[in-house]
Design a protein around this motif. Structure first.
Motif, PDB file in Angstrom:
ATOM      1  N   GLY A 103      -4.267   9.262   3.325  1.00 51.75           N
ATOM      2  CA  GLY A 103      -4.071   8.040   2.566  1.00 51.75           C
ATOM      3  C   GLY A 103      -4.145   8.266   1.069  1.00 51.75           C
ATOM      4  O   GLY A 103      -4.280   9.400   0.593  1.00 51.75           O
ATOM      5  N   LEU A 104      -4.055   7.162   0.333  1.00 54.73           N
ATOM      6  CA  LEU A 104      -4.108   7.183  -1.125  1.00 54.73           C
ATOM      7  C   LEU A 104      -5.203   6.252  -1.616  1.00 54.73           C
ATOM      8  O   LEU A 104      -5.409   5.178  -1.050  1.00 54.73           O
ATOM      9  CB  LEU A 104      -2.775   6.715  -1.724  1.00 54.73           C
ATOM     10  CG  LEU A 104      -1.547   7.613  -1.566  1.00 54.73           C
ATOM     11  CD1 LEU A 104      -0.311   6.851  -2.016  1.00 54.73           C
ATOM     12  CD2 LEU A 104      -1.706   8.900  -2.367  1.00 54.73           C
ATOM     13  N   ARG A 105      -5.881   6.654  -2.673  1.00 56.16           N
ATOM     14  CA  ARG A 105      -6.769   5.730  -3.354  1.00 56.16           C
ATOM     15  C   ARG A 105      -5.909   4.696  -4.078  1.00 56.16           C
ATOM     16  O   ARG A 105      -4.773   4.980  -4.453  1.00 56.16           O
ATOM     17  CB  ARG A 105      -7.668   6.461  -4.352  1.00 56.16           C
ATOM     18  CG  ARG A 105      -8.659   7.414  -3.699  1.00 56.16           C
ATOM     19  CD  ARG A 105      -9.685   7.892  -4.720  1.00 56.16           C
ATOM     20  NE  ARG A 105      -9.035   8.650  -5.777  1.00 56.16           N
ATOM     21  CZ  ARG A 105      -8.845   9.971  -5.753  1.00 56.16           C
ATOM     22  NH1 ARG A 105      -9.262  10.665  -4.706  1.00 56.16           N
ATOM     23  NH2 ARG A 105      -8.247  10.588  -6.750  1.00 56.16           N
ATOM     24  N   GLN A 106      -6.440   3.512  -4.274  1.00 55.26           N
ATOM     25  CA  GLN A 106      -5.671   2.459  -4.928  1.00 55.26           C
ATOM     26  C   GLN A 106      -5.197   2.883  -6.319  1.00 55.26           C
ATOM     27  O   GLN A 106      -4.082   2.569  -6.725  1.00 55.26           O
ATOM     28  CB  GLN A 106      -6.513   1.185  -5.027  1.00 55.26           C
ATOM     29  CG  GLN A 106      -6.606   0.417  -3.720  1.00 55.26           C
ATOM     30  CD  GLN A 106      -5.317  -0.301  -3.365  1.00 55.26           C
ATOM     31  OE1 GLN A 106      -4.837  -1.145  -4.104  1.00 55.26           O
ATOM     32  NE2 GLN A 106      -4.755   0.029  -2.207  1.00 55.26           N
ATOM     33  N   SER A 107      -6.024   3.624  -7.044  1.00 57.53           N
ATOM     34  CA  SER A 107      -5.638   4.081  -8.388  1.00 57.53           C
ATOM     35  C   SER A 107      -4.434   5.016  -8.322  1.00 57.53           C
ATOM     36  O   SER A 107      -3.524   4.940  -9.161  1.00 57.53           O
ATOM     37  CB  SER A 107      -6.817   4.790  -9.066  1.00 57.53           C
ATOM     38  OG  SER A 107      -7.273   5.887  -8.280  1.00 57.53           O
ATOM     39  N   GLU A 108      -4.402   5.889  -7.310  1.00 55.66           N
ATOM     40  CA  GLU A 108      -3.262   6.793  -7.121  1.00 55.66           C
ATOM     41  C   GLU A 108      -2.013   5.994  -6.755  1.00 55.66           C
ATOM     42  O   GLU A 108      -0.912   6.252  -7.257  1.00 55.66           O
ATOM     43  CB  GLU A 108      -3.552   7.794  -5.995  1.00 55.66           C
ATOM     44  CG  GLU A 108      -4.639   8.794  -6.290  1.00 55.66           C
ATOM     45  CD  GLU A 108      -4.910   9.688  -5.095  1.00 55.66           C
ATOM     46  OE1 GLU A 108      -4.755  10.912  -5.227  1.00 55.66           O
ATOM     47  OE2 GLU A 108      -5.245   9.157  -4.019  1.00 55.66           O
ATOM     48  N   ALA A 109      -2.190   5.018  -5.868  1.00 55.04           N
ATOM     49  CA  ALA A 109      -1.057   4.216  -5.417  1.00 55.04           C
ATOM     50  C   ALA A 109      -0.462   3.400  -6.563  1.00 55.04           C
ATOM     51  O   ALA A 109       0.763   3.257  -6.656  1.00 55.04           O
ATOM     52  CB  ALA A 109      -1.505   3.291  -4.281  1.00 55.04           C
ATOM     53  N   CYS A 123       0.798  -1.226   0.000  1.00 54.07           N
ATOM     54  CA  CYS A 123       0.000   0.000   0.000  1.00 54.07           C
ATOM     55  C   CYS A 123       0.834   1.280   0.000  1.00 54.07           C
ATOM     56  O   CYS A 123       0.450   2.257  -0.620  1.00 54.07           O
ATOM     57  CB  CYS A 123      -0.936  -0.001   1.201  1.00 54.07           C
ATOM     58  SG  CYS A 123      -2.345  -1.088   0.993  1.00 54.07           S
ATOM     59  N   TYR A 124       1.996   1.283   0.699  1.00 62.52           N
ATOM     60  CA  TYR A 124       2.742   2.531   0.799  1.00 62.52           C
ATOM     61  C   TYR A 124       4.238   2.405   0.553  1.00 62.52           C
ATOM     62  O   TYR A 124       4.970   3.355   0.795  1.00 62.52           O
ATOM     63  CB  TYR A 124       2.477   3.179   2.165  1.00 62.52           C
ATOM     64  CG  TYR A 124       1.048   3.648   2.286  1.00 62.52           C
ATOM     65  CD1 TYR A 124       0.601   4.770   1.585  1.00 62.52           C
ATOM     66  CD2 TYR A 124       0.123   2.939   3.029  1.00 62.52           C
ATOM     67  CE1 TYR A 124      -0.716   5.178   1.643  1.00 62.52           C
ATOM     68  CE2 TYR A 124      -1.208   3.336   3.095  1.00 62.52           C
ATOM     69  CZ  TYR A 124      -1.616   4.460   2.404  1.00 62.52           C
ATOM     70  OH  TYR A 124      -2.934   4.853   2.445  1.00 62.52           O
ATOM     71  N   SER A 147      -3.042  14.731   4.050  1.00 59.56           N
ATOM     72  CA  SER A 147      -3.869  13.661   3.493  1.00 59.56           C
ATOM     73  C   SER A 147      -3.823  12.462   4.421  1.00 59.56           C
ATOM     74  O   SER A 147      -2.839  12.231   5.120  1.00 59.56           O
ATOM     75  CB  SER A 147      -3.362  13.260   2.107  1.00 59.56           C
ATOM     76  OG  SER A 147      -4.085  12.146   1.615  1.00 59.56           O
TER      77      SER A 147
END
Length: 247
Positions: free
Chosen positions: A46-52, A16-17, A44
């Protein structure tokens, strides 16, 4: 001419990160271990999966440039990549497709075998490196990551694959989520683990009272710890206010 000791296996993990690429020789010598945290905007959570996924693709390119010189003296004889978070049916996260497909491409271009694993198995296998367990085929492992806090009974089958039985863990949030929630309240950038780690390592005073949580049949709830942390931070703010008012 390269010798057999120059044969290495590449490992790729896109969680995830963190984007991670490592190489280990067949005699278990770590050749390199490169990782880049995914960039998360300030304020922020977190990140959306698409961003990640997009950030992992970018990081894979950066790491590839950094390790080019390190690879030229070695034979890549195998590639392994995480395909999912945990080795159970239905476990899936889009971020792992970046490492999975990068690994497939790398194994194809080097004409070597490709192996699939899971993020949890990576954690457990790496923790065993250099450790002398009495029984490496049957043991208990504690896995704490951003989305998982589990106690598992691990059995290694004859074919080399792991069989997991969950025997404990958390009923609500994971320790990773708890740390991030605490870090956000302390105004750290997300993900907050490295800041909490730094504070813990640099803290030199004795801790008089630890945090408490109830455990029943191997399982615990961390919401109680979060409430205790909130109380500690509230009391500290009140102390700081009283101190400032006297200046």
């Amino acid at each position: 001419m390269k010798s057999t000791r120059d044969n290495i296996v590449i490992g790729i993990d896109t969680s995830c990160y963190t984007t991670s690429i490592a190489a280990i020789s067949l005699n278990k010598e770590i050749i390199f271990n490169e990782k880049i945290m995914l960039n998360v905007d300030a304020n922020s959570k977190g990140l959306r999966q698409s961003e990640a996924v997009f950030k992992h693709v970018s990081n894979i390119g950066k790491i590839s440039e950094n390790i080019a010189d390190k690879l030229k003296d070695y034979n890549i004889v195998g590639v392994c990549a995480s395909e999912k978070p945990r080795p159970i049916k239905g476990s899936y996260m889009p971020v792992f497709t970046v490492g999975l497909n990068s690994g497939k491409l790398l194994s194809s271009t080097h004409n070597c075998p490709f192996f699939k694993t899971s993020h949890q198995e990576n954690h457990i296998e790496s923790s065993l490196l250099g450790k002398n367990l009495l029984d490496r085929n049957r043991f208990i492992a504690v896995h704490m990551s951003g989305g998982t806090t589990e106690i598992v009974l691990v059995n290694k089958e004859k074919c080399g694959k792991y069989e997991f039985e969950i025997i404990g863990g958390t009923k609500d949030v994971s320790f990773g989520q708890l740390i991030d929630r605490l870090g956000v309240k302390l105004s750290y950038n997300f993900p907050c683990g490295k800041y909490i780690d730094k504070n813990a390592l640099e803290y030199e005073k004795a801790i008089e009272n630890g945090l408490k949580t109830s455990v029943k049949k191997g399982y615990m709830n961390l919401s109680g710890i979060e409430n205790q942390l909130d109380k500690i931070m509230f009391n500290q703010k009140e102390i700081d206010k009283a101190f400032l008012s006297k200046l």
